[in-house]
Design a protein around this motif. Structure first.
Motif, PDB file in Angstrom:
ATOM      1  N   GLU A   4       2.035  -1.523 -18.660  1.00 32.14           N
ATOM      2  CA  GLU A   4       2.914  -2.249 -19.346  1.00 32.14           C
ATOM      3  C   GLU A   4       3.417  -3.499 -19.015  1.00 32.14           C
ATOM      4  OE1 GLU A   4       6.419   0.033 -18.690  1.00 32.14           O
ATOM      5  OE2 GLU A   4       5.718   1.881 -19.388  1.00 32.14           O
ATOM      6  N   ARG A   5       2.988  -4.279 -17.907  1.00 34.95           N
ATOM      7  CA  ARG A   5       3.364  -5.559 -17.565  1.00 34.95           C
ATOM      8  C   ARG A   5       1.939  -6.361 -17.771  1.00 34.95           C
ATOM      9  NH1 ARG A   5       5.769  -2.492 -13.668  1.00 34.95           N
ATOM     10  NH2 ARG A   5       4.072  -2.821 -11.933  1.00 34.95           N
ATOM     11  N   GLY A   6       0.807  -5.709 -17.975  1.00 36.07           N
ATOM     12  CA  GLY A   6      -0.135  -6.600 -18.280  1.00 36.07           C
ATOM     13  C   GLY A   6      -1.110  -7.147 -16.825  1.00 36.07           C
ATOM     14  N   SER A   7      -0.536  -6.741 -15.774  1.00 38.47           N
ATOM     15  CA  SER A   7      -1.433  -7.037 -14.666  1.00 38.47           C
ATOM     16  C   SER A   7      -1.440  -6.024 -13.578  1.00 38.47           C
ATOM     17  CB  SER A   7      -0.845  -8.279 -14.401  1.00 38.47           C
ATOM     18  OG  SER A   7       0.656  -8.522 -13.897  1.00 38.47           O
ATOM     19  N   GLY A   8      -2.182  -6.069 -12.694  1.00 34.61           N
ATOM     20  CA  GLY A   8      -2.028  -5.292 -11.408  1.00 34.61           C
ATOM     21  C   GLY A   8      -3.537  -5.092 -10.639  1.00 34.61           C
ATOM     22  N   SER A   9      -3.490  -4.585  -9.599  1.00 31.33           N
ATOM     23  CA  SER A   9      -4.873  -4.646  -8.760  1.00 31.33           C
ATOM     24  C   SER A   9      -4.649  -3.424  -8.075  1.00 31.33           C
ATOM     25  CB  SER A   9      -5.280  -5.895  -7.914  1.00 31.33           C
ATOM     26  OG  SER A   9      -6.318  -5.443  -7.159  1.00 31.33           O
ATOM     27  N   VAL A  10      -5.304  -2.397  -8.073  1.00 30.97           N
ATOM     28  CA  VAL A  10      -5.649  -1.272  -7.406  1.00 30.97           C
ATOM     29  C   VAL A  10      -6.998  -1.082  -6.549  1.00 30.97           C
ATOM     30  CG1 VAL A  10      -5.632   1.470  -7.704  1.00 30.97           C
ATOM     31  CG2 VAL A  10      -4.295   0.028  -9.216  1.00 30.97           C
ATOM     32  N   ILE A  11      -6.713  -0.957  -5.205  1.00 31.74           N
ATOM     33  CA  ILE A  11      -7.827  -0.578  -4.389  1.00 31.74           C
ATOM     34  C   ILE A  11      -7.721   0.831  -3.844  1.00 31.74           C
ATOM     35  CG2 ILE A  11      -8.977  -1.396  -2.348  1.00 31.74           C
ATOM     36  CD1 ILE A  11      -6.389  -3.851  -3.722  1.00 31.74           C
ATOM     37  N   ASN A  12      -8.618   1.757  -4.113  1.00 31.48           N
ATOM     38  CA  ASN A  12      -8.636   2.937  -3.614  1.00 31.48           C
ATOM     39  C   ASN A  12      -9.660   2.816  -2.465  1.00 31.48           C
ATOM     40  OD1 ASN A  12      -7.145   4.178  -5.585  1.00 31.48           O
ATOM     41  ND2 ASN A  12      -9.002   4.258  -7.135  1.00 31.48           N
ATOM     42  N   LEU A  13      -9.435   3.712  -1.497  1.00 32.74           N
ATOM     43  CA  LEU A  13     -10.288   3.621  -0.372  1.00 32.74           C
ATOM     44  C   LEU A  13     -11.173   4.926  -0.321  1.00 32.74           C
ATOM     45  CD1 LEU A  13     -10.261   2.102   2.401  1.00 32.74           C
ATOM     46  CD2 LEU A  13      -8.395   1.774   0.875  1.00 32.74           C
ATOM     47  N   TYR A  43     -13.823   8.293  -9.743  1.00 32.14           N
ATOM     48  CA  TYR A  43     -12.569   8.042 -10.309  1.00 32.14           C
ATOM     49  C   TYR A  43     -12.121   6.537 -10.391  1.00 32.14           C
ATOM     50  CZ  TYR A  43      -7.465   8.401 -11.062  1.00 32.14           C
ATOM     51  OH  TYR A  43      -6.311   8.090 -11.407  1.00 32.14           O
ATOM     52  N   THR A  44     -12.449   5.968  -9.681  1.00 37.00           N
ATOM     53  CA  THR A  44     -12.298   4.389  -9.636  1.00 37.00           C
ATOM     54  C   THR A  44     -12.932   3.849 -10.767  1.00 37.00           C
ATOM     55  OG1 THR A  44     -11.860   4.147  -7.499  1.00 37.00           O
ATOM     56  CG2 THR A  44     -12.409   2.304  -8.471  1.00 37.00           C
ATOM     57  N   ARG A  45     -13.983   4.157 -11.146  1.00 35.53           N
ATOM     58  CA  ARG A  45     -14.875   3.419 -12.141  1.00 35.53           C
ATOM     59  C   ARG A  45     -14.189   3.956 -13.448  1.00 35.53           C
ATOM     60  NH1 ARG A  45     -19.440   5.561  -9.006  1.00 35.53           N
ATOM     61  NH2 ARG A  45     -20.488   3.862  -8.094  1.00 35.53           N
ATOM     62  N   CYS A  46     -13.771   5.390 -13.485  1.00 33.72           N
ATOM     63  CA  CYS A  46     -13.285   5.972 -14.748  1.00 33.72           C
ATOM     64  C   CYS A  46     -11.963   5.075 -15.122  1.00 33.72           C
ATOM     65  CB  CYS A  46     -13.143   7.405 -14.904  1.00 33.72           C
ATOM     66  SG  CYS A  46     -14.567   8.306 -14.520  1.00 33.72           S
ATOM     67  N   LEU A  47     -10.877   5.110 -13.994  1.00 31.48           N
ATOM     68  CA  LEU A  47      -9.731   4.504 -14.362  1.00 31.48           C
ATOM     69  C   LEU A  47      -9.896   2.991 -14.802  1.00 31.48           C
ATOM     70  CD1 LEU A  47      -6.676   4.623 -14.365  1.00 31.48           C
ATOM     71  CD2 LEU A  47      -6.641   4.164 -11.821  1.00 31.48           C
ATOM     72  N   ALA A  48     -10.722   2.238 -14.053  1.00 32.80           N
ATOM     73  CA  ALA A  48     -11.105   0.783 -14.383  1.00 32.80           C
ATOM     74  C   ALA A  48     -11.529   0.839 -15.824  1.00 32.80           C
ATOM     75  CB  ALA A  48     -12.177   0.420 -13.377  1.00 32.80           C
ATOM     76  N   LEU A  49     -12.403   1.667 -16.233  1.00 36.75           N
ATOM     77  CA  LEU A  49     -12.602   1.441 -17.829  1.00 36.75           C
ATOM     78  C   LEU A  49     -11.384   1.686 -18.708  1.00 36.75           C
ATOM     79  CD1 LEU A  49     -14.857   1.345 -19.917  1.00 36.75           C
ATOM     80  CD2 LEU A  49     -15.268   3.715 -19.684  1.00 36.75           C
ATOM     81  N   GLU A  50     -10.760   2.838 -18.315  1.00 31.76           N
ATOM     82  CA  GLU A  50      -9.457   3.185 -19.021  1.00 31.76           C
ATOM     83  C   GLU A  50      -8.381   2.079 -19.082  1.00 31.76           C
ATOM     84  OE1 GLU A  50      -6.033   6.725 -18.899  1.00 31.76           O
ATOM     85  OE2 GLU A  50      -8.218   6.983 -18.195  1.00 31.76           O
ATOM     86  N   VAL A  51      -8.262   1.233 -18.108  1.00 33.39           N
ATOM     87  CA  VAL A  51      -7.302  -0.083 -18.242  1.00 33.39           C
ATOM     88  C   VAL A  51      -7.916  -1.310 -18.486  1.00 33.39           C
ATOM     89  CG1 VAL A  51      -5.626   1.515 -17.069  1.00 33.39           C
ATOM     90  CG2 VAL A  51      -7.239  -0.230 -15.390  1.00 33.39           C
ATOM     91  N   ARG A  52      -9.316  -1.110 -18.575  1.00 41.35           N
ATOM     92  CA  ARG A  52      -9.805  -2.662 -18.820  1.00 41.35           C
ATOM     93  C   ARG A  52      -9.391  -3.702 -19.964  1.00 41.35           C
ATOM     94  NH1 ARG A  52     -16.212  -3.494 -20.694  1.00 41.35           N
ATOM     95  NH2 ARG A  52     -16.175  -5.680 -19.966  1.00 41.35           N
ATOM     96  N   ASP A  53      -8.845  -2.914 -20.840  1.00 42.54           N
ATOM     97  CA  ASP A  53      -8.352  -3.908 -21.818  1.00 42.54           C
ATOM     98  C   ASP A  53      -6.992  -4.348 -21.543  1.00 42.54           C
ATOM     99  OD1 ASP A  53     -10.844  -3.901 -23.007  1.00 42.54           O
ATOM    100  OD2 ASP A  53     -10.203  -2.299 -24.367  1.00 42.54           O
ATOM    101  N   ARG A  54      -6.155  -3.795 -20.595  1.00 41.02           N
ATOM    102  CA  ARG A  54      -4.759  -3.840 -20.222  1.00 41.02           C
ATOM    103  C   ARG A  54      -4.412  -5.028 -19.112  1.00 41.02           C
ATOM    104  NH1 ARG A  54      -2.544   0.150 -23.476  1.00 41.02           N
ATOM    105  NH2 ARG A  54      -0.409  -1.574 -23.152  1.00 41.02           N
ATOM    106  N   GLY A  55      -5.296  -5.670 -18.535  1.00 40.60           N
ATOM    107  CA  GLY A  55      -5.173  -6.586 -17.445  1.00 40.60           C
ATOM    108  C   GLY A  55      -5.089  -6.222 -16.264  1.00 40.60           C
ATOM    109  N   VAL A  56      -5.430  -4.839 -15.920  1.00 37.62           N
ATOM    110  CA  VAL A  56      -5.187  -4.124 -14.541  1.00 37.62           C
ATOM    111  C   VAL A  56      -6.572  -3.920 -14.031  1.00 37.62           C
ATOM    112  CG1 VAL A  56      -4.564  -2.013 -13.250  1.00 37.62           C
ATOM    113  CG2 VAL A  56      -3.195  -2.891 -15.249  1.00 37.62           C
TER     114      VAL A  56
END
Length: 269
Positions: free
Chosen positions: A149-158, A183-196
């Motif tokens: 929603e905010r158009g930014s963020g960083s997620v680091i999964n272990l 799952y990290t790859r899949c989520l990264a693709l899902e939010v790729r266009d949203r700044g996350v």
């Protein structure tokens, strides 16, 4: 230390002790306000690191940044929702999510016995799945929509070095960490266009208090000053990688796996 995370709010699960505590402290050194977490308030005392979560919280606040402390099982959806409400009430919206909680911990609290592919008890399979894969997914479901929603963020999964090669001990844990990698790859693709951005850190064996207390260590691999990389990792080395993935230096990196293991897993993919 470069304050390149000043103004950001980070949440590091499993940060009352071990790798998570060092990661949380490193993000605070970079200027972030940090929410810390453990399964219970006194869980950090198990291996003698802190008496309770307040010890880690005071250490972070001594750097001049804000901190909040929450408890709960990341595999429990209602507990994760309550953690989010508490963090947002005390600190604000989370910009950096580090999913560090997990581990090869069975239903009774120790390592499963047996811990191989065919013999591991069902209850341990369920506990490991909740504490690793499902817990990571629930955390992302709770915090990533706000980043979108905010158009930014960083997620680091272990993940784990064990996610990248076959093992005979800790099989379910290794398989679940491999699932987190994908799952990290899949989520990264899902939010790729949203700044996350979403990335995965796969540590090698690291010298935490729990690591040294729960296995026979090789004394030849304990010295980080030696020239050879055939050694155990220092928690600070994992924390440096998290700070890199959380910060602006990695702003064009997403969907990737950073293996910090001294070259233990030398192959593509």
């Amino acid at each position: 230390m470069d304050q390149n995370l000043k103004g950001k709010i980070a949440f590091v699960s499993g940060s009352g002790r071990g790798l998570g505590s060092v990661m949380a402290y490193r993000l605070a050194q970079r200027g972030a306000d940090v929410a810390i977490h453990d399964l219970s308030w006194d869980a950090p005392a198990k291996y003698g690191e802190y008496a309770d979560l307040s010890g880690m919280q005071r250490k972070i606040e001594a750097l001049g940044v804000r901190s909040a402390a929450v408890t709960g099982n990341i595999g429990d959806q209602s507990a994760v929702a309550e953690m989010r409400r508490s963090i947002e009430s005390e600190l604000g919206h989370v910009d950096i999510l580090v999913n560090c909680a997990g581990g090869d911990i069975g239903a009774a609290g120790g390592k499963p016995v047996p811990n191989d592919a065919l013999g591991i008890p069902y209850d341990d399979m369920v506990a490991l799945t909740n504490n690793n894969l499902i817990g990571t997914m629930l955390m992302c479901q709770a915090f990533v929509p706000g980043m979108v929603e905010r158009g930014s963020g960083s997620v680091i999964n272990l993940g784990s070095a064990a996610a990248h090669f076959g093992v005979t001990n800790g099989v379910v844990y290794a398989a679940l960490k491999a699932a987190i990698v994908h799952y990290t790859r899949c989520l990264a693709l899902e939010v790729r266009d949203r700044g996350v951005r979403v990335n995965c850190l796969s540590p090698g064996a690291s010298k935490t208090a729990r690591f040294e207390a729960t296995r026979v260590v090789d004394p030849r691999q304990m010295d980080s000053a030696q020239l050879s990389l055939r050694r155990y990792g220092e928690p600070d080395e994992m924390a440096d990688a998290v700070a890199f993935l959380a910060g602006p230096e990695s702003k064009f990196i997403s969907g990737q796996v950073l293996r910090v293991d001294g070259g233990e897993t030398l192959f593509p993919g």
